[in-house]
Scaffold this motif. Structure first.
Motif, PDB file in Angstrom:
ATOM      1  N   LYS A   1       0.845  -1.198   0.000  1.00  0.00           N
ATOM      2  CA  LYS A   1       0.000   0.000   0.000  1.00  0.00           C
ATOM      3  C   LYS A   1       0.880   1.248   0.000  1.00  0.00           C
ATOM      4  O   LYS A   1       1.689   1.445   0.907  1.00  0.00           O
ATOM      5  CB  LYS A   1      -0.922   0.006   1.220  1.00  0.00           C
ATOM      6  CG  LYS A   1      -1.698  -1.301   1.457  1.00  0.00           C
ATOM      7  CD  LYS A   1      -2.487  -1.760   0.242  1.00  0.00           C
ATOM      8  CE  LYS A   1      -3.298  -3.016   0.538  1.00  0.00           C
ATOM      9  NZ  LYS A   1      -2.509  -4.261   0.544  1.00  0.00           N
ATOM     10  N   LEU A   2       0.716   2.061  -1.025  1.00  0.00           N
ATOM     11  CA  LEU A   2       1.542   3.253  -1.180  1.00  0.00           C
ATOM     12  C   LEU A   2       1.193   4.318  -0.151  1.00  0.00           C
ATOM     13  O   LEU A   2       0.020   4.557   0.158  1.00  0.00           O
ATOM     14  CB  LEU A   2       1.376   3.836  -2.584  1.00  0.00           C
ATOM     15  CG  LEU A   2       2.044   3.088  -3.732  1.00  0.00           C
ATOM     16  CD1 LEU A   2       1.694   3.749  -5.055  1.00  0.00           C
ATOM     17  CD2 LEU A   2       3.548   3.038  -3.541  1.00  0.00           C
ATOM     18  N   GLY A   3       2.235   4.993   0.346  1.00  0.00           N
ATOM     19  CA  GLY A   3       2.023   6.109   1.248  1.00  0.00           C
ATOM     20  C   GLY A   3       2.048   7.448   0.539  1.00  0.00           C
ATOM     21  O   GLY A   3       1.361   8.389   0.931  1.00  0.00           O
TER      22      GLY A   3
ATOM     23  N   GLU B   1       6.140   7.613  -5.116  1.00  0.00           N
ATOM     24  CA  GLU B   1       6.438   6.197  -4.938  1.00  0.00           C
ATOM     25  C   GLU B   1       5.607   5.344  -5.890  1.00  0.00           C
ATOM     26  O   GLU B   1       4.546   5.756  -6.358  1.00  0.00           O
ATOM     27  CB  GLU B   1       6.143   5.769  -3.493  1.00  0.00           C
ATOM     28  CG  GLU B   1       6.991   6.474  -2.458  1.00  0.00           C
ATOM     29  CD  GLU B   1       6.583   6.111  -1.037  1.00  0.00           C
ATOM     30  OE1 GLU B   1       7.381   6.355  -0.128  1.00  0.00           O
ATOM     31  OE2 GLU B   1       5.464   5.572  -0.845  1.00  0.00           O
ATOM     32  N   THR B   2       6.092   4.137  -6.141  1.00  0.00           N
ATOM     33  CA  THR B   2       5.392   3.180  -6.998  1.00  0.00           C
ATOM     34  C   THR B   2       5.620   1.774  -6.469  1.00  0.00           C
ATOM     35  O   THR B   2       6.611   1.514  -5.753  1.00  0.00           O
ATOM     36  CB  THR B   2       5.861   3.300  -8.456  1.00  0.00           C
ATOM     37  OG1 THR B   2       5.069   2.452  -9.287  1.00  0.00           O
ATOM     38  CG2 THR B   2       7.321   2.907  -8.600  1.00  0.00           C
ATOM     39  N   ILE B   3       4.704   0.868  -6.823  1.00  0.00           N
ATOM     40  CA  ILE B   3       4.821  -0.520  -6.373  1.00  0.00           C
ATOM     41  C   ILE B   3       5.587  -1.367  -7.383  1.00  0.00           C
ATOM     42  O   ILE B   3       6.454  -2.166  -7.033  1.00  0.00           O
ATOM     43  CB  ILE B   3       3.423  -1.143  -6.165  1.00  0.00           C
ATOM     44  CG1 ILE B   3       2.620  -0.330  -5.156  1.00  0.00           C
ATOM     45  CG2 ILE B   3       3.545  -2.588  -5.700  1.00  0.00           C
ATOM     46  CD1 ILE B   3       1.177  -0.795  -5.039  1.00  0.00           C
ATOM     47  N   PHE B   4       5.268  -1.195  -8.670  1.00  0.00           N
ATOM     48  CA  PHE B   4       5.802  -2.069  -9.724  1.00  0.00           C
ATOM     49  C   PHE B   4       6.983  -1.431 -10.437  1.00  0.00           C
ATOM     50  O   PHE B   4       6.984  -0.229 -10.713  1.00  0.00           O
ATOM     51  CB  PHE B   4       4.707  -2.368 -10.755  1.00  0.00           C
ATOM     52  CG  PHE B   4       3.702  -3.381 -10.302  1.00  0.00           C
ATOM     53  CD1 PHE B   4       3.775  -4.695 -10.737  1.00  0.00           C
ATOM     54  CD2 PHE B   4       2.685  -3.037  -9.423  1.00  0.00           C
ATOM     55  CE1 PHE B   4       2.838  -5.637 -10.331  1.00  0.00           C
ATOM     56  CE2 PHE B   4       1.755  -3.968  -9.005  1.00  0.00           C
ATOM     57  CZ  PHE B   4       1.832  -5.273  -9.457  1.00  0.00           C
TER      58      PHE B   4
ATOM     59  N   VAL C   1       9.103   1.085  -4.047  1.00  0.00           N
ATOM     60  CA  VAL C   1       9.168   0.873  -2.602  1.00  0.00           C
ATOM     61  C   VAL C   1       8.746  -0.531  -2.185  1.00  0.00           C
ATOM     62  O   VAL C   1       8.953  -0.919  -1.035  1.00  0.00           O
ATOM     63  CB  VAL C   1       8.308   1.926  -1.861  1.00  0.00           C
ATOM     64  CG1 VAL C   1       8.942   3.298  -1.988  1.00  0.00           C
ATOM     65  CG2 VAL C   1       6.878   1.945  -2.387  1.00  0.00           C
ATOM     66  N   ALA C   2       8.148  -1.314  -3.075  1.00  0.00           N
ATOM     67  CA  ALA C   2       7.731  -2.686  -2.747  1.00  0.00           C
ATOM     68  C   ALA C   2       8.855  -3.643  -3.129  1.00  0.00           C
ATOM     69  O   ALA C   2       8.802  -4.316  -4.162  1.00  0.00           O
ATOM     70  CB  ALA C   2       6.439  -3.041  -3.472  1.00  0.00           C
TER      71      ALA C   2
END
Length: 693
Positions: A469-471, A476-479, A621-622
């Motif tokens: 879950k992005l803050g 920021e990004t997950i992928f 960030v993931a």
């Protein structure tokens, strides 16, 4: 006498003894035959050494080189393997359960002398020939006294050989892997006349028809094509440092892993690496149990003369693996790293040229073959973890990179030439197009709470993957938006999923992973960890589970779901379907041809603290998960030293949907087509090929 003179004297003494063995009695007709055949093989090695010393490689006709190469490997070729002492079933049937496996182990270790002879490593020849004579003498003496040695006595001789030479083997192997000085394979690469296929025989590897055809095919390609292949390869290597903000200028060497026959391309790669300030290092794929011989090929290698032979001996370490040996090996590795710490610090990482297209291989599980016990499995897992930590101490993960590329070999059949051309095209696709389309995917996936993936037709996949879950979505990004850098070809977005809340079943009807075929592979996840698994390879459920346990699970009781990705390279998929080679493609390409899921470590393993950014400037960030988060407090529990990608092909994919916290759903793929706006370009290859309606 100096060391060289002593070694030469030992060699003369042991070969003299080998010449006396034929005609001696060792306790039974079967034992007489075994020792005679082994001695004949070793004398063939001695003859090959003389041939090499007299310039045979330079002067002999191609037919003579082929005859000699065949003679060295004939005994383990499929046509002869049924009556080879390298075959555990035959050895045990002929020599009995008391000695069969041990003497099969010994003969297999003697076969490592082929490579050592070609590299001029006389000490490696001497110590193994002396080992054979020691065992031979134990039987000869026992036959005279009327009391043959016990199987336990033979095991002890072999055990202490492995222990006694663990340090020497570690020093040699680490120097081979990280020191570019006087590199055997690089000399062949750079000094040979690559228009004359005789150079293939300089390695001492098995040279099959496929290797000859590959070399001849590359010899006929235009220089511009060879340059494009090699430049894509090494540019990916350079970009791997750039996109992860690692300093390439601090490095002095790069590893080259390749299949023989590709020398024209690899030579250009060596030249390109030199322009980056890197000297090439290339070492032989392990052929000795002292070097970790197994199923996988790491380094330079030819075609396998017999993959069943490789499979039969993948667990030969079961003869000697215990905690004492593990600690001895780790101590030896540390001493070797300490001696070559300058070379290790300068090592930039491997550049890997994979191949695909070998004939289908369905291994037979043999009761006579060595298998690790449960305790040995635990020891092996612990050893790999501690050895990995040791390597990272001298070669920090955050300072190195890698790249991988793959090409077909002629064994894939009549489509080889067309597929090769398609592979070049796939490896050089417009990465800017993919970067733009993949960003559209990421923008939607970043808003998701989780993804649902469901199969269609015979595919029973029903999986929920929980996402980070992005803050701060603006920064920021997950992928990760993966274009053609370390992982060629272009075409995927990937993330490290949240383990808790990741549940369900992953199913693929047919897959090749690390060269092994899986039928109806099913893996069940509970809170992101593998809870159960099965396949239909063998009649026995126990054998099916063991097959997955040893290969995909890397002998771990469970593994996390380390990666969730969506492959976008529909061009590769369409070409594979059109040519009928989907099942032959390596993971490197197959993972770009549908959503894929990796069991094991994340893609950011041991580099979680390195800051990585997508082309749009947002930070990824993931990168970790609940298991990898243990790295600071319980590092041996945080990593598994394995990562196996399993892809659901588009034609088996019913739906991939992003589900937001408010329950709203955005379908990304339905019935094998991308339906997310902005991804229309990805459907064009499928429409042109008319595969999916």
């Amino acid at each position: 006498m100096n060391g060289t003179e002593i070694l030469n004297e030992r060699y003369e003494l042991v070969t003299d003894r080998l010449r006396e063995i034929r005609g001696e009695h060792f306790g039974s007709e079967a034992l007489d035959n075994y020792f005679s055949r082994c001695a004949d093989f070793l004398l063939t090695i001695a003859d090959e050494r003389v041939f090499l010393a007299r310039g045979g490689l330079q002067n002999a006709a191609l037919e003579e080189l082929q005859r000699r190469n065949h003679q060295l490997y004939a005994d383990i070729l499929p046509a002869h393997y049924g009556e080879s002492y390298a075959n555990p079933s035959y050895a045990s049937a002929r020599l009995g359960e008391e000695y069969g496996r041990e003497l099969c182990f010994l003969y297999t270790e003697l076969r490592s002398l082929i490579g050592f002879a070609y590299e001029g490593r006389l000490e490696e020849l001497v110590i193994r020939m002396e080992l054979f004579v020691e065992v031979c003498t134990a039987f000869a003496y026992g036959a005279e006294e009327g009391q043959l040695p016990s199987g336990e006595n033979i095991r002890k001789i072999l055990y202490w050989f492995v222990n006694d030479y663990a340090e020497d083997a570690a020093l040699r192997r680490i120097r081979e892997q990280f020191s570019p000085e006087d590199c055997f394979a690089v000399r062949i690469l750079m000094d040979s006349d690559l228009s004359d296929v005789r150079y293939l025989y300089a390695y001492g590897e098995y040279v099959g028809d496929s290797d000859l055809e590959t070399a001849a095919f590359l010899a006929g390609l235009p220089k511009e094509t060879i340059a494009a292949m090699a430049d894509t390869f090494t540019e990916g290597y350079r970009m791997g440092f750039e996109v992860t903000n690692k300093d390439l200028s601090r490095k002095t060497s790069a590893g080259l892993y390749y299949h023989i026959g590709f020398e024209r391309m690899v030579r250009r790669a060596v030249e390109n690496l030199s322009k980056l300030g890197l000297k090439a290092v290339a070492f032989r794929s392990a052929c000795s149990v002292l070097d970790g011989r197994g199923m996988g090929k790491t380094g330079f290698h030819g075609s396998s003369p017999n993959r069943q032979y490789d499979y039969d001996h993948k667990d030969d370490q079961a003869l000697f693996l215990d905690r004492s040996y593990m600690n001895r090996k780790l101590e030896a590795n540390r001493a070797a790293y300490e001696k070559y710490k300058k070379e290790a610090a300068g090592y930039a990482g491997p550049a890997v040229l994979e191949t695909f297209g070998e004939a289908d291989f369905r291994p037979a599980a043999k009761k006579a073959a060595y298998r690790l016990t449960e305790e040995q499995n635990r020891i092996w897992v612990e050893y790999r973890s501690r050895a990995g930590e040791l390597q990272r101490e001298y070669i920090p993960e955050e300072e190195r990179s890698f790249t991988c590329i793959a090409f077909p070999i002629p064994g894939i059949g009549p489509v080889f030439q067309e597929l090769f051309e398609e592979t070049i095209r796939i490896n050089t696709l417009d990465y800017m197009l993919y970067r733009r389309v993949q960003q559209n995917l990421i923008d939607v996936l970043d808003t998701a709470d989780y993804c649902e993936i469901k199969g269609t037709g015979g595919n029973r996949t029903n999986l929920k993957v929980n996402l980070y879950k992005l803050g701060n979505p603006e920064k920021e990004t997950i992928f990760e938006n993966c274009v053609a850098d370390v992982n060629i070809p272009v075409g995927e977005v990937f993330t490290s999923p949240v383990l808790e809340g990741t549940n369900g079943v992953l199913h693929v009807t047919h897959a090749f992973l690390a060269g092994l075929e899986y039928k109806n592979l099913v893996i069940t996840f509970e809170n992101g960890m593998v809870r159960d698994y099965d396949c239909d390879n063998f009649p026995s459920g126990e054998e099916n589970r063991r097959f997955i346990y040893e290969n995909i699970m890397a002998r771990h009781e469970t593994l996390p779901l380390g990666e969730f990705a969506i492959g976008t390279n529909t061009t590769a998929y369409a070409a594979a379907r059109r040519l009928g080679v989907e099942a032959k493609l390596p993971v490197l390409i197959a993972e770009k041809m549908g959503p894929h899921f990796a069991v094991g470590d994340t893609c950011y393993s041991h580099s979680e603290e390195v800051r990585v950014y997508n082309p749009d400037g947002r930070e990824i960030v993931a990168k970790s998960n609940a298991v990898a988060d243990l790295r600071d407090t319980r590092p041996l529990e945080a990593y598994f030293n394995c990562h196996t990608d399993i892809t659901i092909p588009y034609d088996e994919l019913g739906e991939l949907t992003a589900v937001r916290r408010d329950g709203s759903r955005i379908t990304v793929i339905r019935d094998g087509r991308f339906v997310l706006p902005g991804c229309e370009e990805l459907n064009k290859p499928l429409e042109e090929a008319c595969f999916l309606k």
